[in-house]
Design a protein around this motif. Structure first.
Motif, PDB file in Angstrom:
ATOM      1  N   ARG A 145     108.736  21.635 -42.348  1.00 51.08           N
ATOM      2  CA  ARG A 145     109.015  21.117 -41.000  1.00 51.08           C
ATOM      3  C   ARG A 145     108.346  19.769 -40.785  1.00 51.08           C
ATOM      4  O   ARG A 145     108.961  18.834 -40.242  1.00 51.08           O
ATOM      5  N   GLU A 146     107.091  19.642 -41.206  1.00 54.37           N
ATOM      6  CA  GLU A 146     106.385  18.372 -41.000  1.00 54.37           C
ATOM      7  C   GLU A 146     107.036  17.242 -41.798  1.00 54.37           C
ATOM      8  O   GLU A 146     107.106  16.104 -41.321  1.00 54.37           O
ATOM      9  N   MET A 147     107.519  17.568 -42.993  1.00 51.67           N
ATOM     10  CA  MET A 147     108.177  16.540 -43.803  1.00 51.67           C
ATOM     11  C   MET A 147     109.457  16.068 -43.128  1.00 51.67           C
ATOM     12  O   MET A 147     109.771  14.870 -43.110  1.00 51.67           O
ATOM     13  N   LEU A 148     110.215  17.013 -42.558  1.00 52.46           N
ATOM     14  CA  LEU A 148     111.442  16.647 -41.862  1.00 52.46           C
ATOM     15  C   LEU A 148     111.136  15.810 -40.629  1.00 52.46           C
ATOM     16  O   LEU A 148     111.796  14.788 -40.373  1.00 52.46           O
ATOM     17  N   ASP A 149     110.126  16.220 -39.859  1.00 47.03           N
ATOM     18  CA  ASP A 149     109.773  15.463 -38.653  1.00 47.03           C
ATOM     19  C   ASP A 149     109.290  14.063 -39.002  1.00 47.03           C
ATOM     20  O   ASP A 149     109.586  13.090 -38.289  1.00 47.03           O
ATOM     21  N   GLN A 374     118.692  19.799 -32.379  1.00 47.41           N
ATOM     22  CA  GLN A 374     119.837  18.967 -32.758  1.00 47.41           C
ATOM     23  C   GLN A 374     119.396  17.731 -33.539  1.00 47.41           C
ATOM     24  O   GLN A 374     120.003  17.357 -34.552  1.00 47.41           O
ATOM     25  N   ARG A 375     118.340  17.100 -33.077  1.00 47.16           N
ATOM     26  CA  ARG A 375     117.865  15.900 -33.786  1.00 47.16           C
ATOM     27  C   ARG A 375     117.311  16.259 -35.161  1.00 47.16           C
ATOM     28  O   ARG A 375     117.452  15.493 -36.122  1.00 47.16           O
ATOM     29  N   ARG A 376     116.667  17.416 -35.269  1.00 45.83           N
ATOM     30  CA  ARG A 376     116.172  17.844 -36.573  1.00 45.83           C
ATOM     31  C   ARG A 376     117.335  18.120 -37.526  1.00 45.83           C
ATOM     32  O   ARG A 376     117.273  17.773 -38.713  1.00 45.83           O
ATOM     33  N   ARG A 377     118.391  18.746 -37.031  1.00 45.63           N
ATOM     34  CA  ARG A 377     119.543  19.021 -37.908  1.00 45.63           C
ATOM     35  C   ARG A 377     120.170  17.722 -38.401  1.00 45.63           C
ATOM     36  O   ARG A 377     120.532  17.611 -39.580  1.00 45.63           O
ATOM     37  N   HIS A 378     120.288  16.754 -37.497  1.00 42.22           N
ATOM     38  CA  HIS A 378     120.865  15.470 -37.896  1.00 42.22           C
ATOM     39  C   HIS A 378     119.971  14.787 -38.924  1.00 42.22           C
ATOM     40  O   HIS A 378     120.453  14.260 -39.950  1.00 42.22           O
ATOM     41  N   ALA A 379     118.644  14.792 -38.670  1.00 45.60           N
ATOM     42  CA  ALA A 379     117.715  14.190 -39.633  1.00 45.60           C
ATOM     43  C   ALA A 379     117.729  14.960 -40.942  1.00 45.60           C
ATOM     44  O   ALA A 379     117.628  14.365 -42.028  1.00 45.60           O
ATOM     45  N   GLY A 380     117.882  16.299 -40.862  1.00 46.92           N
ATOM     46  CA  GLY A 380     117.924  17.119 -42.069  1.00 46.92           C
ATOM     47  C   GLY A 380     119.113  16.771 -42.950  1.00 46.92           C
ATOM     48  O   GLY A 380     119.005  16.741 -44.183  1.00 46.92           O
ATOM     49  N   GLY A 404     117.597  23.218 -44.199  1.00 47.68           N
ATOM     50  CA  GLY A 404     118.099  24.147 -43.197  1.00 47.68           C
ATOM     51  C   GLY A 404     117.214  24.196 -41.969  1.00 47.68           C
ATOM     52  O   GLY A 404     115.982  24.241 -42.088  1.00 47.68           O
ATOM     53  N   VAL A 405     117.831  24.158 -40.816  1.00 48.88           N
ATOM     54  CA  VAL A 405     117.103  24.263 -39.547  1.00 48.88           C
ATOM     55  C   VAL A 405     117.664  25.467 -38.803  1.00 48.88           C
ATOM     56  O   VAL A 405     118.773  25.432 -38.267  1.00 48.88           O
ATOM     57  N   GLU A 406     116.908  26.549 -38.795  1.00 55.48           N
ATOM     58  CA  GLU A 406     117.337  27.784 -38.128  1.00 55.48           C
ATOM     59  C   GLU A 406     116.570  27.943 -36.829  1.00 55.48           C
ATOM     60  O   GLU A 406     115.332  28.021 -36.830  1.00 55.48           O
ATOM     61  N   GLU A 421     113.593  24.960 -43.660  1.00 52.60           N
ATOM     62  CA  GLU A 421     113.485  25.347 -45.060  1.00 52.60           C
ATOM     63  C   GLU A 421     114.211  24.329 -45.932  1.00 52.60           C
ATOM     64  O   GLU A 421     115.394  24.044 -45.717  1.00 52.60           O
ATOM     65  N   ILE A 422     113.477  23.784 -46.889  1.00 53.43           N
ATOM     66  CA  ILE A 422     114.090  22.893 -47.876  1.00 53.43           C
ATOM     67  C   ILE A 422     114.557  23.752 -49.037  1.00 53.43           C
ATOM     68  O   ILE A 422     113.784  24.526 -49.614  1.00 53.43           O
ATOM     69  N   THR A 423     115.836  23.648 -49.356  1.00 51.25           N
ATOM     70  CA  THR A 423     116.432  24.476 -50.404  1.00 51.25           C
ATOM     71  C   THR A 423     116.936  23.608 -51.548  1.00 51.25           C
ATOM     72  O   THR A 423     117.073  22.389 -51.414  1.00 51.25           O
ATOM     73  N   LEU A 424     117.220  24.258 -52.654  1.00 47.14           N
ATOM     74  CA  LEU A 424     117.732  23.552 -53.829  1.00 47.14           C
ATOM     75  C   LEU A 424     118.778  24.425 -54.510  1.00 47.14           C
ATOM     76  O   LEU A 424     118.571  25.626 -54.708  1.00 47.14           O
ATOM     77  N   ALA A 425     119.901  23.808 -54.837  1.00 47.80           N
ATOM     78  CA  ALA A 425     120.952  24.478 -55.612  1.00 47.80           C
ATOM     79  C   ALA A 425     121.132  23.709 -56.907  1.00 47.80           C
ATOM     80  O   ALA A 425     121.228  22.484 -56.913  1.00 47.80           O
TER      81      ALA A 425
END
Length: 565
Positions: A145-149, A374-380, A404-406, A421-425
């Motif tokens: 979360r802190e990295m996204l912010d 909403q802003r976090r999802r856009h930044a994500g 992911g921002v849940e 949550e930062i995910t990887l595929a």
């Protein structure tokens, strides 16, 4: 930046001094030479767990010292001062860590002993270490979360600040309402107690100073007979009573004296002053006799008065036992109690007011939380896109990073309602998993590198990467080196690598040399430049020191310089 790192008696390192520069610092060396000891030593310096097994055999202790060049107002300097260090803002900040072979550990900050935890706090502010076994920033949901912010910048920051303002108001109102509701029974009991006490005081109606006045009056009434007898004797001595004194009372004697002085004044003018004074004494005696007679009359007041005074004093005594040592204190307690009772009586009104206010605050908080989400999802989405693009250059071309921002409406925390949550595929068609579980150690280091490149803003002055290039080579290794070089444009970067393609991008190239005297193997570290550096790159390329290998190394340097600018 980290100017110097000195390591003594740690693992295979006997005594090594790493003189670091701004930009990209690369540490290389043969397998087993002790490159990893550099990262472990830095970890110890920054508050990592001490392992006595790392102390070089035959040495009583391992010592790691660091020299940090920081701005005067850097938070790490303030923390050093708070810990009692003698920090001079004009000089580098000195840190040290000692690990004894028996397990004891000691930390020194700016010349003073300090808890090891202080080193850890300073380390978090100045160095980010990314090793294969220590990717804590990718393993912690809060760090996601802190990295996204951080990446969201002012856009997310403003929404977060607005949310936290609304959250603080909502928390305060809710806490007050819960307190008032939770204490309703105690509040009612207290109000009843105060009301009864105030009614008791009001019924008796004490007056300021009344207790002292009644005490004096009670004393007079209790000794009334003695006082009356004394006053009568005094009055009789002053003016006599029906000639009972035979002319020996004070007033008769003063009259005789005045008459004698009048006769003397007729014969001698100097005796006239004495006659006048005798007249004054006669007047004073007469006034005193009148006052004594009045005092005697007062003593003949209503004999029932004593009972009235005693009853009143008993009433005041009940108040004094409960509310103060004097009527003045009782009245002061009464004023305070009345104010408290008014507050308690108004609590029901406050509860109704808070209930209405909390409804409005709920709506405002929900709106602020939704805006933040909403802003976090856009930044994500932007962060995921940019990092995935970076991974394509880091030997993870098919990997897709997701952010992911849940949101959980109504589940408010100081950080909002979101779980990030930062995910990887591994491929676009694969199922995304938490990055800490989906990637190997080397891949985690490369993901962290991509994240640092994308989010670098200068707040962390030094980054350390250990074996970030594990499992890659060739062109992919050059891409990794280029990304490290890009990150080094904004911060100091220290990289432990075994790939010449990465080392070729270094602004400063440090080599760990292993020496064996036949009995003890030890390592030291020194910087290489010019032909020495070419020789080290040739060794790393696997070509030995022949002309072809050296030419290959020079070609690599030339290629890197042309692409790196």
């Amino acid at each position: 930046m980290l100017q110097e790192l000195r390591i003594r008696s740690l693992g295979v390192i006997d005594d090594a001094l790493l003189e670091l520069s701004p930009g990209l610092n690369v540490v290389t060396g043969e397998t087993g030479a002790g490159k990893t000891m550099v990262v472990q030593g830095l970890g110890l310096l920054l508050g990592g767990r001490a392992d006595p097994g790392l102390v070089r055999e035959g040495s009583p202790r391992a010592v790691i010292e660091g020299v940090l060049d920081l701005p005067k107002d850097h938070i790490a300097r303030q923390r050093a001062v708070d810990a009692g260090g003698d920090d001079d803002p004009e000089e580098p900040l000195l840190l040290a860590r000692t690990v004894a072979e028996k397990g004891r550990s000691r930390a020194t900050v700016a010349g003073r002993n300090a808890p090891v935890g202080v080193l850890a706090e300073i380390g978090e502010a100045v160095v980010a270490v990314h090793g294969q076994a220590d990717q804590w920033r990718l393993k912690s949901p809060d760090q996601h979360r802190e990295m996204l912010d951080k990446f969201g910048g002012d856009t997310v920051g403003e929404a977060l600040a607005a949310y936290r303002t609304a959250y603080a108001e909502w928390q305060a109102a809710r806490a007050e309402l819960e307190r008032l509701r939770g204490a309703s029974r105690e509040r009612a009991q207290r109000l009843d107690q105060l009301t009864a006490a105030l009614e008791e005081i009001e019924a008796i109606d004490p007056q300021p100073g009344e207790d002292d006045e009644l005490a004096a009056e009670a004393g007079r009434l209790e000794h009334q007979d003695q006082l009356r007898e004394a006053a009568a004797r005094a009055h009789n001595a002053l003016v006599g009573e029906d000639d009972a004194t035979g002319g020996t009372d004070v007033l008769s004697l003063v009259a005789s004296a005045r008459q004698a002085l009048e006769q003397a004044a007729a014969l001698d003018p100097r005796a006239d002053e004495l006659r006048a004074r005798a007249h004054e004494v006669a007047v004073l005696v007469t006034e005193l006799a009148t006052d004594v007679a009045s005092y005697l009359t007062d003593l003949d007041a209503d004999p029932a008065r004593l009972q009235v005074v005693q009853e009143r004093r008993a009433d005041l005594g009940r108040l004094l036992r409960k509310y103060g040592d004097s009527v003045t204190e009782v009245l002061a307690w009464s004023r305070d109690a009345a104010a408290e009772a008014a507050t308690l009586a108004g609590s029901d009104d406050r509860i109704a007011e808070l209930t209405t206010q909390l409804t409005a605050l709920d709506d405002a908080l929900a709106a602020a939380a939704d805006e933040l989400s909403q802003r976090r999802r856009h930044a994500g989405e932007q962060l995921a896109s940019q990092v995935s693009e970076e991974l394509a250059h880091l030997a993870m071309g098919k990997a897709v990073l997701g952010v992911g921002v849940e949101s959980t409406p109504g589940h408010y925390t100081v950080h909002g309602i979101d779980q990030v949550e930062i995910t990887l595929a591994a491929t676009p068609s694969a199922k995304p998993r938490n990055v800490a579980r989906a990637a190997s150690g080397g891949e985690l280091s490369r993901v962290m590198l991509a994240l640092e490149v994308v989010t670098a803003d200068g707040t962390i002055p030094t980054f350390v990467f250990d074996e970030v290039d594990a499992g890659v080579g060739g062109r992919a290794a050059l891409d990794i080196g280029a990304r490290l070089h890009r990150l080094a444009a904004h911060a100091q970067v220290i990289v432990v690598t075994h790939l010449a393609q990465v080392a070729a991008y270094a602004d400063r190239h440090l080599v760990v040399h292993k020496q064996d005297d036949g009995h003890v193997t030890h390592s030291d570290v020194r910087a290489v430049e010019g032909e020495e550096r070419v020789a080290e790159l040739a060794r790393m390329l696997g070509g030995g020191t022949g002309k072809a290998a050296l030419a290959h190394a020079r070609d690599l340097l030339a290629e890197v310089r042309s692409t790196a600018g």
